[in-house]
Enzyme design. Structure first.
Site, PDB file in Angstrom:
ATOM      1  N   CYS A 111      52.590  35.746  45.594  1.00  0.00           N
ATOM      2  CA  CYS A 111      53.736  35.058  44.971  1.00  0.00           C
ATOM      3  C   CYS A 111      54.666  34.381  45.975  1.00  0.00           C
ATOM      4  O   CYS A 111      55.098  33.244  45.737  1.00  0.00           O
ATOM      5  CB  CYS A 111      54.546  36.057  44.152  1.00  0.00           C
ATOM      6  N   ASN A 135      49.406  34.368  40.273  1.00  0.00           N
ATOM      7  CA  ASN A 135      49.037  35.776  40.438  1.00  0.00           C
ATOM      8  C   ASN A 135      47.781  35.903  41.284  1.00  0.00           C
ATOM      9  O   ASN A 135      46.843  35.131  41.131  1.00  0.00           O
ATOM     10  CB  ASN A 135      48.792  36.443  39.076  1.00  0.00           C
ATOM     11  N   LEU A 136      47.817  36.884  42.147  1.00  0.00           N
ATOM     12  CA  LEU A 136      46.642  37.174  42.957  1.00  0.00           C
ATOM     13  C   LEU A 136      45.826  38.209  42.189  1.00  0.00           C
ATOM     14  O   LEU A 136      46.254  39.337  42.021  1.00  0.00           O
ATOM     15  CB  LEU A 136      47.101  37.735  44.308  1.00  0.00           C
ATOM     16  N   HIS A 196      61.897  46.579  31.357  1.00  0.00           N
ATOM     17  CA  HIS A 196      61.616  48.015  31.488  1.00  0.00           C
ATOM     18  C   HIS A 196      62.788  48.795  32.073  1.00  0.00           C
ATOM     19  O   HIS A 196      62.614  49.913  32.535  1.00  0.00           O
ATOM     20  CB  HIS A 196      60.357  48.225  32.343  1.00  0.00           C
ATOM     21  N   ASP A 203      63.368  47.231  39.977  1.00  0.00           N
ATOM     22  CA  ASP A 203      63.959  47.392  41.314  1.00  0.00           C
ATOM     23  C   ASP A 203      65.257  46.622  41.547  1.00  0.00           C
ATOM     24  O   ASP A 203      65.919  46.819  42.567  1.00  0.00           O
ATOM     25  CB  ASP A 203      62.929  47.009  42.389  1.00  0.00           C
ATOM     26  N   GLY A 255      53.158  37.120  39.241  1.00  0.00           N
ATOM     27  CA  GLY A 255      52.904  38.441  39.825  1.00  0.00           C
ATOM     28  C   GLY A 255      52.739  39.569  38.840  1.00  0.00           C
ATOM     29  O   GLY A 255      53.230  40.666  39.070  1.00  0.00           O
TER      30      GLY A 255
END
Ligand code: ZN
Length: 285
Positions: free
Chosen positions: A266, A248-249, A123, A108, A222
């Protein structure tokens, strides 16, 4: 009294101070605070239909029409997204000289917008398009204009945002969707992102390994690390004898390899980490 997350964050701040050259690997969890959805739930399982594969995209015109139709609606939403506190805290960590290399699995561009320099986009980027025939690079904004001009009916539809510039649109048919061709050679356009089933380009990976070798530790932020291209950073760091810590959740594929894990969203966690580091810096003069 400190809760367990606060205690873990204090330990993470100590860890960051003890390891001044961190390689940071980020994933979708960093961008959820910017309104960009994640593919996976807290258990690392798919929340939605898996994304398009490289093989299907290249082989099937119908897959490409569906991809670009959804992307026509989804890309403006990702282009309008703004960095959140997680991106800003990582940019601040970088500005403080604590980051040897920021590697992201996100496409993004929000780390760059937050001011992080030298971002390695593992990526690729959703804001770039490449011709698969002649290799010409095209700006996504230009392709967007061509997509909209060629498909006025689709351009007026609305779809909820989905990961990676996708949108939840289920048109009855994509048969009349027109995909613009490369303006240089008339060839097949593909977003400059690594699709599932596609490998990370070798030179990009070499840069990441080089940077990791010169780092003291790996900080994962994350990411569930369910995709091998992310998980292997943990395997590599472990091989190099480097400690690995994570914010990280939810569960990750590398939980067993972490020295320390902060189980938290995060943005709030990294903001607190930044504050703790500032306080520690002040207390030691
Ligand atoms: Zn071309």
């Amino acid at each position: 009294m400190l809760n367990s997350t606060s205690q873990d964050l204090a330990s993470l701040a100590d860890f960051v101070r003890a390891h001044p050259r961190l390689q940071v690997l980020t994933g979708a969890g960093v961008s959820t605070g910017s309104g960009i959805p994640d593919y996976r739930d807290g258990e690392g399982a798919w929340k939605r239909r898996p994304p398009v594969s490289h093989q299907d995209f290249m082989a099937e015109p119908a897959v490409r029409r569906r991809y670009w139709a959804r992307s026509l609606l989804g890309w403006p939403q990702i282009a309008a997204a703004r960095p959140n506190p997680a991106h800003r805290a990582l940019a601040a960590l970088d500005a403080a000289g604590r980051v040897s290399q920021l590697v992201t699995q996100n496409v993004d561009g929000l780390h760059q917008r937050a001011g992080s320099p030298r971002v390695l986009e593992l990526h690729g980027s959703i804001h770039a398009v490449t011709c698969m025939d002649c290799g010409a690079a095209h700006a996504r904004a230009g392709v967007q204009a061509d997509l909209a001009a060629a498909n006025p009916r689709f351009a007026t539809l609305r779809g909820a945002p989905a990961p990676d510039g996708d949108a939840d649109l289920e048109a009855d048919s994509y048969a009349d969707f027109t995909i613009p061709a490369c303006k240089v050679c008339g060839g097949l356009l593909k977003p400059d992102v690594v699709f599932f089933g596609d490998g990370v380009p070798r030179p990009r990976l070499d840069l990441a390994w080089e940077a990791l070798a010169q780092s003291d530790a790996l900080l994962v932020v994350g990411s569930s690390l369910m995709v091998y291209s992310g998980y292997r950073f943990c395997l590599k760091a472990a091989e190099l004898g480097q400690p690995i810590v994570a914010v990280n959740l939810g569960r990750t594929r590398a939980d067993a390899l972490f020295t320390l894990k902060v189980e938290s969203a995060c943005g709030p966690a990294l903001e607190q980490l930044e504050q703790l580091l500032a306080d520690l810096g002040n207390s030691t003069g």
